[in-house]
Design an enzyme around this catalytic site. Structure first.
Site, short mmCIF file in Angstrom:
data_model
loop_
_atom_site.label_atom_id
_atom_site.label_comp_id
_atom_site.label_asym_id
_atom_site.label_seq_id
_atom_site.Cartn_x
_atom_site.Cartn_y
_atom_site.Cartn_z
CB CYS A 79 -13.56 -11.12 -98.32
SG CYS A 79 -12.52 -11.01 -99.78
CG HIS A 172 -10.04 -13.04 -95.53
ND1 HIS A 172 -10.85 -14.16 -95.54
CD2 HIS A 172 -10.00 -12.60 -96.80
CE1 HIS A 172 -11.26 -14.40 -96.77
NE2 HIS A 172 -10.76 -13.47 -97.56
CD GLU A 174 -11.68 -14.71 -92.11
OE1 GLU A 174 -11.77 -13.48 -91.96
OE2 GLU A 174 -11.65 -15.25 -93.22
#
Ligand code: GLN
Length: 193
Positions: A79, A172, A174
């Site tokens: 991002c 994202h 994660e």
């Protein structure tokens, strides 16, 4: 095993570090040039690329990090991290800088204000199962140079790309619980035990 760092100036660095730990790496938070010197690869998290650009300057990290990246240090930018690693920032702030190690033009907040956040099951090149991707005020790639591999797109817009040992995602990875992209990054760069 290579030492993986997570740029920890701002944004979603803690979730990246947690995911890397789950995969057996021992990530180091990077906030200073000395800490950068101690790592062999770096994750640049999501957050706010304009703020991160300012903090990179004020921490004295911008120039040493630019040098390491130019020397071929593997990196994974997500991002805002993708925005920082690209060549050209579209809809950026005039004073925001990027490292230009992936030959892409990246438009900030490209999916529009009305779709602030969304999830999409991405078809990723080389993966059998779709990747559940969380997009938050996400950028997308408007131009990818000839050396850039596009690994996934949304509506024809590249959102996961690789150039050499630098991987960039507009979303994202994660967040959510799919470790495959972190695993891909670590295993390509000697970061797994
Ligand atoms: N819109 C942010 C930026 O331009 C990126 C958003 C994110 O990292 N989730 O930096």
């Amino acid at each position: 095993m290579h030492k993986v760092g997570v740029l920890a100036l701002q944004g979603a660095f803690a979730a990246h570090a947690a995911r890397l730990r789950e995969l057996g790496a021992e990530p180091a938070e990077v906030r200073t040039p000395a800490q950068l010197a101690g790592v062999d690869a770096l994750v640049l998290p999501g957050g706010e690329s304009t703020t991160m650009s300012m903090l990179l300057e004020s921490s004295g990290l911008f120039d040493p990090l630019a040098e390491r990246l130019a020397d071929g240090m593997p990196a994974f930018g997500t991002c805002a991290g993708m925005i920082l690693l690209g060549t050209t920032i579209l809809d950026g702030r005039a004073d925001q800088r990027s490292f230009g190690v992936v030959d892409i033009d990246v438009r900030r907040n490209a999916f529009g204000r009305q779709v602030d956040s969304f999830e999409a099951d991405l078809d990723v090149a080389g993966e059998r199962e779709p990747f559940p991707a969380v997009f938050i005020r996400a950028p997308f790639v408007e131009r990818a140079g000839p050396d850039v591999e596009v690994l996934a797109s949304v509506d024809g817009h590249p959102v996961l790309c690789r150039q050499g040992s630098v991987l960039v995602a507009a979303f994202h990875p994660e967040l959510g619980d799919d470790p495959r992209l972190h695993h891909l990054f670590l295993s390509a760069n000697g970061g797994t035990p």
